[in-house]
Design an enzyme around this catalytic site. Structure first.
Site, short mmCIF file in Angstrom:
data_model
loop_
_atom_site.label_atom_id
_atom_site.label_comp_id
_atom_site.label_asym_id
_atom_site.label_seq_id
_atom_site.Cartn_x
_atom_site.Cartn_y
_atom_site.Cartn_z
N HIS A 177 51.16 65.55 31.97
CA HIS A 177 51.86 64.27 31.98
C HIS A 177 53.23 64.43 31.33
O HIS A 177 53.39 65.24 30.41
CB HIS A 177 51.06 63.19 31.23
CG HIS A 177 51.57 61.82 31.53
ND1 HIS A 177 52.52 61.20 30.75
CD2 HIS A 177 51.30 60.97 32.56
CE1 HIS A 177 52.80 60.02 31.27
NE2 HIS A 177 52.07 59.85 32.36
N GLU A 214 45.44 60.08 37.25
CA GLU A 214 45.12 60.32 38.66
C GLU A 214 43.81 61.09 38.84
O GLU A 214 43.19 61.01 39.90
CB GLU A 214 46.25 61.12 39.32
CG GLU A 214 47.60 60.47 39.23
CD GLU A 214 47.81 59.38 40.26
OE1 GLU A 214 46.82 58.69 40.59
OE2 GLU A 214 48.93 59.23 40.73
N1 ACO Z 1 48.98 72.33 36.40
C1 ACO Z 1 49.46 73.51 35.97
N2 ACO Z 1 50.56 73.64 35.23
C2 ACO Z 1 51.20 72.52 34.88
C3 ACO Z 1 50.75 71.26 35.26
C4 ACO Z 1 49.59 71.19 36.05
N3 ACO Z 1 49.12 70.02 36.49
N4 ACO Z 1 51.58 70.32 34.76
C5 ACO Z 1 52.55 70.98 34.10
N5 ACO Z 1 52.32 72.29 34.19
C6 ACO Z 1 53.14 73.34 33.66
C7 ACO Z 1 54.45 73.27 34.44
O1 ACO Z 1 54.38 74.15 35.53
C8 ACO Z 1 55.46 73.62 33.43
O2 ACO Z 1 55.70 74.96 33.47
P1 ACO Z 1 57.02 75.50 34.22
O3 ACO Z 1 58.17 74.85 33.49
O4 ACO Z 1 56.88 76.96 34.04
O5 ACO Z 1 56.91 75.05 35.66
C9 ACO Z 1 54.83 73.30 32.07
O6 ACO Z 1 53.47 73.04 32.31
C10 ACO Z 1 55.44 72.15 31.39
O7 ACO Z 1 55.49 71.06 32.29
P2 ACO Z 1 55.77 69.62 31.67
O8 ACO Z 1 57.14 69.58 31.14
O9 ACO Z 1 54.65 69.31 30.76
O10 ACO Z 1 55.58 68.68 32.92
P3 ACO Z 1 56.59 67.63 33.49
O11 ACO Z 1 56.86 66.58 32.48
O12 ACO Z 1 57.74 68.29 34.12
O13 ACO Z 1 55.71 67.04 34.67
C11 ACO Z 1 53.84 66.16 35.74
C12 ACO Z 1 54.67 66.16 34.45
C13 ACO Z 1 54.75 65.87 36.94
C14 ACO Z 1 52.80 65.05 35.67
C15 ACO Z 1 53.16 67.54 35.88
O14 ACO Z 1 52.28 67.73 34.80
C16 ACO Z 1 52.46 67.71 37.21
O15 ACO Z 1 53.10 68.13 38.17
N6 ACO Z 1 51.14 67.39 37.28
C17 ACO Z 1 50.42 67.53 38.54
C18 ACO Z 1 50.70 66.34 39.44
C19 ACO Z 1 50.05 65.07 38.92
O16 ACO Z 1 48.95 65.08 38.40
N7 ACO Z 1 50.77 63.94 39.12
C20 ACO Z 1 50.33 62.63 38.64
C21 ACO Z 1 51.08 62.29 37.39
S1 ACO Z 1 50.44 60.82 36.58
C22 ACO Z 1 51.33 59.53 37.22
O17 ACO Z 1 52.45 59.63 37.59
C23 ACO Z 1 50.69 58.24 37.35
#
Ligand code: ACO
Length: 389
Positions: free
Chosen positions: A274, A332
């Protein structure tokens, strides 16, 4: 940024994605990511999800106070008058549904909300007064389930079903989809999901809707913009993907190797992580409890067991592989499971999120109209320098 660190172009540099930047004040609610807590006005949102009706929470967001019984009844009656399709819109929906092909319901809903705005003759919010603005914001949100259910039925060769004035918002949505009295268990679970997700701080779709509201555009335009932002898989497009992941994993034994392979490929696990929470998302915890209750009532306990197992396994793997980034399941992950257990069609999962979030947008859009400053940031130009005479 201090004057000494301010770049020559005079622009203030903010973090990527505007993370951590407060772009305005709001009295509607907030997310405290580090504490794993969020609230609607002054109330713990998860407490409200356990104890209040969707209509009470809607009135709270919109008008600023939890209504007493009489005020809640008035609000329910007001909503009932706004839920019916405006004349002529039904033909437009038929045309939209018949040309939609395999388009995502959220994309079709986006067009339907736009058409509804035209049918309703909505005027720019800028030109209205507090009463007309409240009415416009409310009617658009009230119509979302009617539009969605009508489109779904048209696309499946069925006629739309009129909303019933004696049913609440959650029950009406199920009624208009199915044409049969929804069970109390289904209504309670769906209502809990909807209350849990009506609002969540300055998420991408809420911000988007408010940017459009800041231009003085009409309430449908704000909602269309919100739907566009919500539709992306990084925001509201994840619940069916999270459920697809559970189906792809299939068994408890397959979870660890499947998840490890996905993470080794660099895939993002849908329903995890998140932008604001560092660790558990309180919405996920609430929905986990809700799907467990549904499983106890006999609704697909094997799926719920698998989901809980996948959650634990994935979190262990994420801790092992990404030790510097605390992560939990987000809303989600269990939303898809919950919607499956109340027998919503998977293609409507993301669109059902819009049923909830349009309620939050309606409150935010109204709040934004009290500030007459247009939202208009800048970008730093990094291309080739133009020639100037
Ligand atoms: N699975 C694996 N790795 C992850 C995930 C995940 N679900 N989420 C974050 N990471 C990794 C990223 O790849 C990132 O590494 P990178 O910079 O090498 O790519 C690292 O963790 C840090 O990411 P964050 O800064 O914590 O994530 P960000 O704030 O950019 O994105 C988000 C948040 C979009 C929700 C992300 O966690 C994601 O893509 N999750 C999967 C999609 C999802 O579940 N979407 C629903 C969101 S909830 C809502 O909107 C209601």
């Amino acid at each position: 940024m201090t004057a000494s660190t301010q770049p020559a172009d005079g622009l203030i540099t903010v973090p990527r994605g505007l993370a951590g930047v407060a772009v305005t004040d709001t009295e509607i609610g907030d997310v405290r990511g580090a504490e794993g807590f969020y609230h609607y006005r002054q109330y713990d949102a998860t407490e409200l999800a356990r104890s209040a009706s969707l209509e009470q929470v809607w009135a709270l967001l919109l008008d600023g106070a939890l209504p007493d019984d009489a005020a809640a009844a008035d609000f329910v009656a007001e909503l009932a008058t706004l839920r019916h399709l405006p004349p002529g819109l039904s033909q437009l929906l038929t045309a939209l549904a018949s040309t939609a092909g395999s388009a995502e319901p959220l994309a079709v809903l986006r067009s339907a909300v736009s058409a509804a705005g035209t049918s309703l003759g909505l005027r720019p919010l800028w030109d209205g007064n507090p009463q007309s603005r409240r009415h416009d914001a409310l009617v658009v949100a009230a119509l979302v389930p009617t539009l969605l259910a009508g489109l779904h039925r048209f696309r499946n060769g069925a006629e739309p079903i009129e909303p019933r004035d004696d049913l609440g918002h959650a029950a009406n949505y199920l009624w208009m989809l199915r044409g049969e009295e929804p069970s109390a268990v289904d209504v309670a679970a769906l209502q809990r999901y909807l209350v849990t997700t009506v609002d969540h701080g300055f998420n991408a779709s809420t911000f988007t809707a408010r940017v459009v509201a800041s231009t003085g555009a009409d309430a449908a335009a704000c909602t269309v913009a919100g739907i566009g932002a919500l539709s992306g898989p990084l925001h509201g497009g994840a619940p069916s993907r999270a459920l697809d992941m559970l189906h792809a994993i299939g068994t408890l034994d397959a979870a660890e190797p499947w998840l490890r392979a996905a993470l080794d490929r660099g895939d993002r696990l849908m329903g995890f992580g998140h932008a604001v929470y560092r660790g558990a998302d309180p919405r996920s915890e609430l929905l986990r409890d809700t799907v467990r209750d549904l499983a106890d009532a006999g609704r697909d306990p094997a799926l719920v067991d698998l989901a809980v197992h996948v959650e634990r396994t994935a979190l262990d793997l994420l801790t092992e592989l990404r030790p510097n980034r605390a992560m939990g399941t987000n809303v989600e992950f269990y939303a898809g499971v919950l919607m499956k257990l109340v027998d919503l069609p998977p293609e409507l999962f993301s669109a059902t999120f819009a049923v909830a979030r349009s309620i939050g947008w309606c409150a935010h859009v109204l709040e934004q109209t009290t500030d007459r400053k247009i939202v208009r940031p800048s970008a730093r130009y990094t291309g080739p320098q133009p020639t100037r005479r």
